[in-house]
Design a protein around this motif. Sequence first.
Motif, mmCIF file in Angstrom:
data_model
loop_
_atom_site.group_PDB
_atom_site.id
_atom_site.type_symbol
_atom_site.label_atom_id
_atom_site.label_comp_id
_atom_site.label_asym_id
_atom_site.label_seq_id
_atom_site.Cartn_x
_atom_site.Cartn_y
_atom_site.Cartn_z
ATOM 1 N N ALA A 214 0.826 -1.212 0.000
ATOM 2 C CA ALA A 214 0.000 0.000 0.000
ATOM 3 C C ALA A 214 0.853 1.252 0.000
ATOM 4 C CB ALA A 214 -0.928 -0.003 1.211
ATOM 5 N N THR A 215 1.953 1.245 0.766
ATOM 6 C CA THR A 215 2.802 2.433 0.787
ATOM 7 C C THR A 215 3.418 2.692 -0.585
ATOM 8 O OG1 THR A 215 4.678 1.136 1.630
ATOM 9 C CG2 THR A 215 3.299 2.264 3.247
ATOM 10 N N ASP A 216 3.778 1.634 -1.297
ATOM 11 C CA ASP A 216 4.281 1.816 -2.671
ATOM 12 C C ASP A 216 3.222 2.485 -3.544
ATOM 13 O OD1 ASP A 216 6.716 0.652 -2.075
ATOM 14 O OD2 ASP A 216 6.154 -1.339 -2.814
ATOM 15 N N ARG A 217 1.995 2.024 -3.426
ATOM 16 C CA ARG A 217 0.905 2.578 -4.243
ATOM 17 C C ARG A 217 0.605 4.022 -3.840
ATOM 18 N NH1 ARG A 217 -2.386 -1.846 -5.871
ATOM 19 N NH2 ARG A 217 -3.964 -0.389 -6.671
ATOM 20 N N ILE A 218 0.671 4.332 -2.550
ATOM 21 C CA ILE A 218 0.423 5.701 -2.070
ATOM 22 C C ILE A 218 1.435 6.666 -2.680
ATOM 23 C CG2 ILE A 218 0.541 7.175 -0.023
ATOM 24 C CD1 ILE A 218 -0.622 4.723 1.544
ATOM 25 N N LEU A 219 2.700 6.258 -2.682
ATOM 26 C CA LEU A 219 3.747 7.104 -3.266
ATOM 27 C C LEU A 219 3.547 7.259 -4.771
ATOM 28 C CD1 LEU A 219 6.842 5.744 -1.301
ATOM 29 C CD2 LEU A 219 5.597 7.856 -0.871
ATOM 30 N N ASP A 220 3.176 6.173 -5.431
ATOM 31 C CA ASP A 220 2.968 6.233 -6.880
ATOM 32 C C ASP A 220 1.803 7.152 -7.230
ATOM 33 O OD1 ASP A 220 5.054 4.473 -7.233
ATOM 34 O OD2 ASP A 220 3.784 2.705 -7.547
ATOM 35 N N ARG A 221 0.757 7.140 -6.420
ATOM 36 C CA ARG A 221 -0.392 8.012 -6.682
ATOM 37 C C ARG A 221 0.001 9.487 -6.562
ATOM 38 N NH1 ARG A 221 -5.940 5.766 -3.889
ATOM 39 N NH2 ARG A 221 -6.332 4.016 -5.301
ATOM 40 N N SER A 222 0.793 9.814 -5.552
ATOM 41 C CA SER A 222 1.232 11.210 -5.409
ATOM 42 C C SER A 222 2.115 11.623 -6.571
ATOM 43 C CB SER A 222 1.974 11.401 -4.080
ATOM 44 O OG SER A 222 1.082 11.368 -3.000
ATOM 45 N N GLU A 223 2.985 10.725 -6.994
ATOM 46 C CA GLU A 223 3.832 11.026 -8.155
ATOM 47 C C GLU A 223 2.973 11.299 -9.383
ATOM 48 O OE1 GLU A 223 7.283 8.982 -10.978
ATOM 49 O OE2 GLU A 223 6.570 7.936 -9.180
ATOM 50 N N ALA A 224 1.961 10.464 -9.607
ATOM 51 C CA ALA A 224 1.094 10.651 -10.777
ATOM 52 C C ALA A 224 0.353 11.984 -10.702
ATOM 53 C CB ALA A 224 0.107 9.492 -10.879
ATOM 54 N N ALA A 225 -0.102 12.363 -9.501
ATOM 55 C CA ALA A 225 -0.810 13.638 -9.347
ATOM 56 C C ALA A 225 0.100 14.816 -9.638
ATOM 57 C CB ALA A 225 -1.387 13.743 -7.942
ATOM 58 N N MET A 226 1.354 14.760 -9.164
ATOM 59 C CA MET A 226 2.281 15.855 -9.449
ATOM 60 C C MET A 226 2.650 15.894 -10.922
ATOM 61 S SD MET A 226 3.925 18.503 -8.584
ATOM 62 C CE MET A 226 3.956 18.599 -6.788
ATOM 63 N N ARG A 227 2.815 14.735 -11.541
ATOM 64 C CA ARG A 227 3.117 14.713 -12.981
ATOM 65 C C ARG A 227 1.969 15.353 -13.773
ATOM 66 N NH1 ARG A 227 7.448 11.923 -14.740
ATOM 67 N NH2 ARG A 227 8.527 10.607 -13.215
#
Length: 541
Positions: A214-227
């Motif tokens: 879940a922590t991996d997915r949480i970080l990936d979601r934030s990255e996608a939002a900033m991109r």
Amino acid sequence: MTDLSPIDIEIIRNALVAAAEDMNVTIWRTARSTVVRETLDYSTAIFDADGRNVAQSARIAIHLNSMATCLEGIIAGPIPLDEWHEGDVIVTNDPYSGGQHLPDILTFKPVYFRGRRIAITGTLTHHTDVGGGAPGSYDAKAREIYQEGLRIPPCKVVEAGRANRALLGVLYANTREPEKVRGDFEAQLASLDIGAAGVLRVAERFGPDRLEAATDRILDRSEAAMRAAIAGIPDGTYRFEDFVDDDGITKEPRLIAAEVRIDGETAEVDLSASGPQAAGPVNCTLNMSKSAVYCAFMCAAGVEVPANSGAYRPVEIAAREGTICNALPPAPVANRMATAHRIVTTVLGALGRAAPERISAAYYGVSYVYALGLKGRSGRPEVYFDIEVGGWGAHPDADGANALSACLHNLANTPIEMVESLYPLTVTEYGLAPGSGGQGRRRGGLGLRREFRLDADEGMFSTNYERFRVPPYGLHGGGSGAPGRSVLTRGEERIELGSKVSNLPVRRGDRILLQTSGGGGHGAPEDRDTRDIARDRRLGY
């Protein structure tokens, strides 16, 4: 088993944020000093097992953006993860090991679930005093970090549950306020345990494998939002300059220059054209400068991006060594916020050329820090420490907020009643500064005026102010905000003080005024609605 639904991920994310907020409340309710309990100058966060920031409380942006980088440096250098064990607590305040400045002490504690490390909890607290050449450890005339107070390299302050009493003794012996520092540090340690308990509840419910996934997915979601947010900015290279008034030693303005390159979903920010590192303590380490750049992009995103290490991945940052944005030891850094705030306004100024509909004019852009050294009722040294704020820059769609904490810090005011009950002071004025907001179609926010009278026989007064000479800029025809000022009134004499003062002797009856800068205006003043002008006059703005 690591199957996770979107609902599972959101439940875990919110549970981790709640754990960080529980840590926040713990410090708030148990700390001793006004700078922590009232001003709220501290932060709390949860990191994954590898040291990546996955959840944080709603506290100080400059702290939270930099804590993961500090932790990563500790893990990669002096204390690798295979040397972390259950019951350990790592401590540092060293700016050249990823810290902020010496009054900001960081602590990290690994969290274990059935023998497996699943997370790390972290706190950063601004302590009232850690020694050095001026009360409050903000010596505006310091030329080396050695003059700024006690420096703690990364080390274990607690090992396998046993506190290092010798190290704590060194800390408490090197402060003018040992009881307050002791109370605030113990609040930090208690907060780490509260955060660990919150993480363990998540692990009990979902299991460590699903928590890690879940922590991996949480970080990936934030990255996608900033991109996605960066993709909404037109491609191109954008430049902007702003200035720090001076460094406290010389009177020369200090150049902050940013080149921002937008390429699709990524951004590169180069601060290398900024001026050389300063003789006085306005320098930033690279970690500090990175934190300021991240803050600017979070402000400019225009959408909510969950704040964690993932949000920073699409932004690359460079700064030439030996500049004010990447100072080398033993450069002093106590007033690093003067430059860090200016990095924010400079990067936002560059982004304003790319996406003018998103970006506000410059906010006050300084932590107005002052400290008064006194002799307490017991005869021991005592420090009155406070931080003030100013006006926000006007946005294309709204006037700037008045006298409200912005961007890098997220501070509350220390109530007058609290100040007067604890210190031999009388607050003689506290309110908005009329006319300090920059003119424009949208008006800049107002700064504030705060004056106190010394009711003790004597004291030593120090300041680390900014924006006295170079005011917050307006955008698209808007006017600059009014610069700040400070005045010492002694009888019939009024003495204009500079922005950076070190150990000024003051005596009974002296009054000291701080007026903070207003925010810049946005758009041509002649385009302002007459109803808004009438309202400003009616309210005394």
